[in-house]
Every structure is written in C-alpha cells, then in structure tokens.
Write a protein that holds these residues in place. Structure first.
Motif, PDB file in Angstrom:
ATOM      1  N   GLY A  85       0.841  -1.190   0.000  1.00  0.00           N
ATOM      2  CA  GLY A  85       0.000   0.000   0.000  1.00  0.00           C
ATOM      3  C   GLY A  85       0.873   1.237   0.000  1.00  0.00           C
ATOM      4  O   GLY A  85       1.971   1.245   0.569  1.00  0.00           O
ATOM      5  N   ILE A  86       0.381   2.287  -0.659  1.00  0.00           N
ATOM      6  CA  ILE A  86       1.074   3.581  -0.709  1.00  0.00           C
ATOM      7  C   ILE A  86       0.087   4.645  -0.248  1.00  0.00           C
ATOM      8  O   ILE A  86      -1.036   4.711  -0.748  1.00  0.00           O
ATOM      9  N   ARG A  87       0.495   5.468   0.692  1.00  0.00           N
ATOM     10  CA  ARG A  87      -0.295   6.637   1.071  1.00  0.00           C
ATOM     11  C   ARG A  87       0.673   7.694   1.577  1.00  0.00           C
ATOM     12  O   ARG A  87       1.591   7.389   2.346  1.00  0.00           O
ATOM     13  N   LEU A  88       0.476   8.926   1.136  1.00  0.00           N
ATOM     14  CA  LEU A  88       1.348  10.034   1.512  1.00  0.00           C
ATOM     15  C   LEU A  88       0.464  11.142   2.058  1.00  0.00           C
ATOM     16  O   LEU A  88      -0.305  11.749   1.316  1.00  0.00           O
ATOM     17  N   GLU A  89       0.583  11.414   3.368  1.00  0.00           N
ATOM     18  CA  GLU A  89      -0.376  12.309   4.019  1.00  0.00           C
ATOM     19  C   GLU A  89       0.294  13.399   4.834  1.00  0.00           C
ATOM     20  O   GLU A  89       1.150  13.137   5.672  1.00  0.00           O
ATOM     21  N   ASN A  90      -0.136  14.626   4.571  1.00  0.00           N
ATOM     22  CA  ASN A  90       0.130  15.783   5.426  1.00  0.00           C
ATOM     23  C   ASN A  90      -1.195  16.428   5.788  1.00  0.00           C
ATOM     24  O   ASN A  90      -2.213  16.211   5.117  1.00  0.00           O
ATOM     25  N   LEU A  91      -1.185  17.273   6.815  1.00  0.00           N
ATOM     26  CA  LEU A  91      -2.348  18.106   7.121  1.00  0.00           C
ATOM     27  C   LEU A  91      -2.133  19.507   6.576  1.00  0.00           C
ATOM     28  O   LEU A  91      -1.011  20.028   6.582  1.00  0.00           O
ATOM     29  N   LEU A  92      -3.222  20.111   6.121  1.00  0.00           N
ATOM     30  CA  LEU A  92      -3.200  21.426   5.484  1.00  0.00           C
ATOM     31  C   LEU A  92      -4.133  22.378   6.217  1.00  0.00           C
ATOM     32  O   LEU A  92      -5.204  21.978   6.668  1.00  0.00           O
ATOM     33  N   LEU A  93      -3.734  23.630   6.307  1.00  0.00           N
ATOM     34  CA  LEU A  93      -4.552  24.688   6.900  1.00  0.00           C
ATOM     35  C   LEU A  93      -4.980  25.638   5.793  1.00  0.00           C
ATOM     36  O   LEU A  93      -4.147  26.154   5.044  1.00  0.00           O
ATOM     37  N   VAL A  94      -6.277  25.877   5.669  1.00  0.00           N
ATOM     38  CA  VAL A  94      -6.797  26.746   4.620  1.00  0.00           C
ATOM     39  C   VAL A  94      -6.542  28.208   4.989  1.00  0.00           C
ATOM     40  O   VAL A  94      -6.862  28.642   6.102  1.00  0.00           O
ATOM     41  N   GLN A  95      -5.972  28.953   4.041  1.00  0.00           N
ATOM     42  CA  GLN A  95      -5.632  30.357   4.242  1.00  0.00           C
ATOM     43  C   GLN A  95      -6.071  31.182   3.037  1.00  0.00           C
ATOM     44  O   GLN A  95      -6.232  30.644   1.931  1.00  0.00           O
ATOM     45  N   PRO A  96      -6.256  32.499   3.205  1.00  0.00           N
ATOM     46  CA  PRO A  96      -6.522  33.349   2.039  1.00  0.00           C
ATOM     47  C   PRO A  96      -5.323  33.325   1.096  1.00  0.00           C
ATOM     48  O   PRO A  96      -4.174  33.273   1.534  1.00  0.00           O
ATOM     49  N   ALA A  97      -5.591  33.330  -0.192  1.00  0.00           N
ATOM     50  CA  ALA A  97      -4.522  33.376  -1.197  1.00  0.00           C
ATOM     51  C   ALA A  97      -4.317  34.822  -1.635  1.00  0.00           C
ATOM     52  O   ALA A  97      -5.276  35.525  -1.942  1.00  0.00           O
ATOM     53  N   ASP A  98      -3.077  35.239  -1.657  1.00  0.00           N
ATOM     54  CA  ASP A  98      -2.735  36.606  -2.063  1.00  0.00           C
ATOM     55  C   ASP A  98      -2.432  36.608  -3.564  1.00  0.00           C
ATOM     56  O   ASP A  98      -1.311  36.341  -3.988  1.00  0.00           O
ATOM     57  N   LEU A  99      -3.452  36.872  -4.369  1.00  0.00           N
ATOM     58  CA  LEU A  99      -3.321  36.875  -5.825  1.00  0.00           C
ATOM     59  C   LEU A  99      -3.629  38.280  -6.324  1.00  0.00           C
ATOM     60  O   LEU A  99      -4.782  38.716  -6.308  1.00  0.00           O
ATOM     61  N   PRO A 100      -2.629  39.016  -6.775  1.00  0.00           N
ATOM     62  CA  PRO A 100      -2.823  40.421  -7.159  1.00  0.00           C
ATOM     63  C   PRO A 100      -3.889  40.630  -8.223  1.00  0.00           C
ATOM     64  O   PRO A 100      -4.585  41.647  -8.227  1.00  0.00           O
ATOM     65  N   ALA A 101      -4.049  39.668  -9.134  1.00  0.00           N
ATOM     66  CA  ALA A 101      -5.005  39.855 -10.226  1.00  0.00           C
ATOM     67  C   ALA A 101      -6.405  39.339  -9.902  1.00  0.00           C
ATOM     68  O   ALA A 101      -7.312  39.454 -10.731  1.00  0.00           O
ATOM     69  N   ALA A 102      -6.591  38.754  -8.696  1.00  0.00           N
ATOM     70  CA  ALA A 102      -7.875  38.132  -8.364  1.00  0.00           C
ATOM     71  C   ALA A 102      -8.988  39.177  -8.287  1.00  0.00           C
ATOM     72  O   ALA A 102      -8.810  40.255  -7.718  1.00  0.00           O
TER      73      ALA A 102
END
Length: 591
Positions: free
Chosen positions: A508-525
């Motif tokens: 079996g293969i599994r690759l896991e990290n935890l992620l925290l959702v943050q605002p993205a700083d995109l100048p053109a958004a």
C-alpha cells in the motif's frame, strides 16, 4: 463473537415480533469512535472497523463496509454466516428490499440511526419499526458499562474564544433562522461550544452527553452528574444548566410549540420523533456548531502549528530509528508502532494517539485501515514497502501523518517507484492548489487522482478529511472526496491530503500531510481565493520517487518542503538524527 450470537439474535427478533433488524456500527451520538458498550456490530459479527452495518433476517444476514475496510471485513467475519458486501456498490436498503419477505417488519434502534439514513430504508419500500429496547442488548450477557470519565475545562489559551461568545454566535444563527432551539447530539460540538473535553471514547477527547442550545444563548447540558466535578460546573457558568441524561425525554416534551433545529444526517432520529410527538416543529438543518468548529480561530491555528512542530520532532526521530532498525529484520509492525508511540510520549503536551496507528508491512499496507494485532503481526522484512499512518492528540492541536517507506537495502522496483511518484504528484497537486472561495471538497478530489487516472489506476477512499482542534481526527462538514457534501472550503479549516494506491496482497502507498486553509494573495484576483498551508513536517522517502516523471514545479515544491523540514525540525534533533534528516531532505536531483 461466537457462533451463538446470530441464532440468539434471531430468537430475540421473533420474541419482539420482528422479521429483521439493522445493526449499525454506531452509538447514540453517531460518532466514529464509540465506547465499548456500543460495539454491538463487533460483538455480533467480529468486524471491528469504524464504518459498517449488519442486516439480519430469519435466514439471511449481511455485513457491509466501505472501501477502506473491505479486506478487513473479509478477514474478520465468517462467510458461512455473513454475506460480506461493499456498502457503496451494494447499499444496505437495496439488499434488504431484495431479500426481506414482502411486508416484513424490519426493526431499528432510533437512537442509532439518523432520520436521513432511515429515510433510505423507507424509500426502498420497507416497513421500518422502532424498537423500545435494542435486541442486541437483550442478548449480550457481559455488555460493558457506560464510561464515566469526567468532563474537564479546555482553557482559553487553547480554545481561543469563550463559550459565552460561541453560544452567542449560535443564538444569533437561530434567531436569523427563526428557530427557538437546536439539539446537539455530537459530543465534539458540545465540547467545542462549552470549551470542555473528556475521555469517554478512545482517541477523541470528548465527554458523552447531549445539549439543547436556545435562541437566548442559554444551554441545557444533559450529562451524568458524576461526570461533572465542581470545577467543571463552575467553568460552565450560570447560563448552562445541567441535568441527568435520563431527563432528556421530558425536557424535549417541554419544547412543545417551539421550532427546534435537528440535524437530519448527524442526529439520531429519536430526537425528531420525540419532538414531533410533543407537537414541536422540527427544522431539519445541520448542527449549528459544525462550520464554526471547523474554521479554527487564530489561537487554534497557532496551536496547530505548534503541535505539528513538536510532533514532527517525534516523527523524524522515529523515521531515523526505522532507517536503522528496519533492515535488521528484528522489528515487527507492533514494535515499530510502539517505537513511534514512545517517541511521541516524550513530546511536551502529548495526550494520546488520535487514532490507532496503521502499521502495515508489504501486503498489510494494502488494507487501507489495517490494524495490527498479535495474530496478524508481521516482521518488517528487507526490500519491501512499509506504511505507517499515525497521529497524536495535544492540548493545542491534533495531528495525522502517513509515510510510505522502502526498507532497503536494495533499490525499489521501477514499477513501485512509478506508483509512489504518481501518488506524490497527486499530493503536490492538492498542496499547491489555489481555488476561489466557494469551492467544495468534491471539486478538488480529482486533482489528486489525475496522474493515477492517466495510467488506469485509482484508490477507493477520499483524498482528505477535516481534522479537529484537540478533537475528532475525522471532522466534518468538509472533506476532499467525490462523495463530499456540498459545503464550501473556508479559511481556518484543517484538512488532510492523503492520496494513495493499493495493490492487494503486495503493498500500500499513502502520503499524508495536514493542510490549513488560508486566504490566497493573488494580485489579479477579482474575488477571494484560497490556498493551503502545509502543517506537517517530515520527509518523504526519496528512494521511492522518480524525479524524471515529475515536472520542474513538482520537484521544486518537494525540495522547498524538505528544506523547510530540515530548517525547522533539525535544530531539535540529536547529532545522528540531524545527520540522517540532512540526507533525507537533500534536493531530489541529488539522489
């Protein structure tokens, strides 16, 4: 389980005038981890997975689970007694409708099934009958007692916001919805709302109980008095009244004429039935604590980073230990898991594991939620794949990490490296995703599968789940999955990123990290966008990767991630461990 349980249940069904019965793997809070007294499915069938259900008729019986546990189900249940089925591919209501006699009376425990789930059986044309007493309980001679661990305060240094503020927010939501009260049946919601924690079930620090929160922000907590010491009662304050759980039915009756919010998917149908019998108006809507609990406040976000950093030291020390111990042939799945637990026990603030470690060598790694036992324990061999999925509970955060390791000393086969690399590419696709606010988990799930799909491969589980703040390791309402509910991902949510691939009977293969959702700083958004901050800090096994299959951007991401791991974790390690980490985090092209 012994062979007498199923015949005894059938006799009890006849006694209660029933033609069949549903046995979910659930307690009266419909949670993932349940106290021993609620392990009815395991007692009846032998299956110990955390997702499952059995259906028993006079001459037929079936037990169901999802893709994570199908191999475990086959190993733990007797094919002479049970049909073993995949609940997504063959849903229980359809199976029951096809096998039950016409007009059969099918019993269910209204405290163990939600209104939404019950509706699927009714929609299948079945005659469903609520039981007064669960027939399993009537035949289980040595059923354990209910837990009595105390509920304890969860300090503001970790919670970040006072219970009074949280209850005020929920009350405002109820007023806006023109609802008088909300029933809370999820102990994790109660723990979050009242800033308390407990120890009633394994791995999740909750105290079992129920609550009704009113539109004036007052709250009625229904919990055994013995579980509430004086310190906790004082912590709750005067706006939280406490009553024994045995008074719950009478308290619901007093809501006659009121509009009461009940989660049709997450609460036992018993509550809606009781309220309707009392002539209250039941408003079917989600648990009002789910979203605010999932969106961690700044204090909880800071705590998550700190907890992951401390946890990373233990994990990296373990991976160094494993690099020396695994090739010796003297370690097993159990001893490796115990070694990791030992390293974590040395970490400041460690409160326990967040779930049972999945420690699977070679073919056992292909069992997605494998749980090693004395009977299945296997030695770690040379030149094979070892998968370790584990996590910890700290007062300031909850962790969950999976690494797939090549034990050496030889080189991994090219096909294996291809598969691991494709999983790694899926992991990076999620980690680097930037997406507009309003996107749900089902939209992102395919990102992780693209490189596997390109060669006809896939995996039978979601790509990610929500994680609590010193709470549930699997937290709703958001997940990264094709089956995810249509709930938007939002700032402060913590989600796992765990694509995989499983070759039955091999690895079996599994690759896991935890992620925290943050605002993205995109100048053109032109509207708000979101991105992920990776919380987990531990190296991936570079020996299992094919740099030539990866894009320049993917290699750059992995090299930058490894440089961050070395920079942040390295100073906390001993000399030998730091030397190992330096090599493990070297740029991918230098292999």
């Amino acid at each position: 389980m012994d062979g007498s349980a199923l015949p005894a249940l059938r006799r009890e069904l006849v006694h209660q005038g029933l033609d069949g019965f549903i046995v979910p793997r659930a307690d009266e809070h419909l949670g993932e981890y349940v106290p021993a007294a609620a392990e009815r499915l395991a007692w009846l069938t032998g299956f110990t997975g955390s997702a499952g259900l059995a259906v028993v008729l006079a001459s037929d019986a079936a037990v169901f689970t999802d893709g994570r546990y199908v191999l475990q189900l086959a190993e733990q249940t007797d094919p002479a007694l049970w049909q073993r089925l995949h609940m997504i591919e063959q849903p229980p209501p359809g199976w029951l409708a096809a096998h039950a006699p016409k007009g059969a009376r099918i019993g269910y425990d209204p405290m163990l099934i939600s209104r939404e789930a019950l509706g699927r059986y009714c929609d299948a044309g079945l005659t469903m009958v609520a039981v007064e007493r669960n027939p399993i309980d009537a035949i289980w001679p040595d059923r354990p007692t209910q837990p009595t661990a105390p509920a304890v305060p969860h300090p503001l240094a970790y919670a970040g916001r006072a219970s009074e503020q949280k209850r005020g927010d929920v009350a405002k939501l109820l007023l806006e919805a023109k609802q008088d009260a909300a029933v809370l049946t999820d102990p994790a919601s109660i723990a979050w709302l009242l800033n308390i924690r407990g120890a009633d079930v394994p791995f999740t620090p909750i105290a079992l109980g129920f609550a009704v929160v009113h539109a004036d922000a007052t709250t009625d907590l229904f919990m055994d008095a013995a579980k509430l010491p004086a310190e906790t009662r004082a912590w709750l304050g005067n706006a939280v009244s406490v009553a024994d759980r045995t008074t719950l039915a009478s308290a619901l009756a007093k809501l006659a004429g009121k509009t009461v919010r009940v989660d049709a998917a997450g609460s036992p149908v018993w509550f809606a039935q009781r309220l309707e019998n009392a002539e209250a108006v039941v408003a079917s809507a989600s648990d009002p604590c789910l979203l605010p609990k999932a969106c961690k406040n700044p204090t909880e976000q800071h705590g998550a980073r700190e907890a992951h950093l401390r946890d990373a030291v233990a994990v990296c020390r373990f991976l160094h230990w494993l690099s020396v111990a695994a090739p010796s042939g003297r370690q097993s799945e159990i001893s490796a898991a115990e070694a990791l637990l030992g390293f974590r026990r040395e970490v400041e603030g460690f409160r326990g594991e967040s779930f049972p470690a999945i420690s699977g060598a070679a073919e056992h790694g292909a069992i997605i939620h494998y749980r090693v036992s004395a009977e299945t324990n296997r030695q770690l061999g040379s030149n094979e794949v070892y998968l370790i999925d584990s996590g910890a509970q700290y007062a300031d955060g909850t962790t969950d990490i999976t690494r797939t390791i090549w034990t050496g000393p030889g080189d991994p086969p090219d096909e294996l490296r291809d598969r691991v690399t494709r999983v790694m590419q899926g992991h990076i696709a999620i980690a680097t995703a930037v997406f507009p606010k309003g996107v749900g988990g089902a939209h992102l799930d395919a990102f992780a599968r693209r490189t596997l799909w390109q060669v006809g491969l896939d995996y039978d589980h979601g790509t990610g789940h929500g994680v609590g703040s010193y709470l549930s390791i699997h937290e709703g309402p958001v997940s990264l999955s094709r089956l995810a509910r249509p709930v938007a991902i939002d700032v402060g949510m913590i989600l796992s990123n765990e694509p995989g691939f499983y070759l039955p009977d091999q690895y079996g293969i599994r690759l896991e990290n935890l992620l925290l959702v943050q605002p993205a700083d995109l100048p053109a958004a032109v509207k708000p966008f979101l991105a992920f901050e990776t919380l987990t800090l531990a190296p991936f096994d570079r020996a299992l990767l094919c740099p030539g299959l990866m894009t320049r951007q993917e290699v750059d991401w992995l090299d930058a991630y490894h440089a961050r791991v070395l920079r942040t974790v390295g100073p906390a390690l001993g000399e030998a461990e730091r030397g190992w980490l330096t090599a493990a985090c070297a740029p991918l092209g230098s292999r």
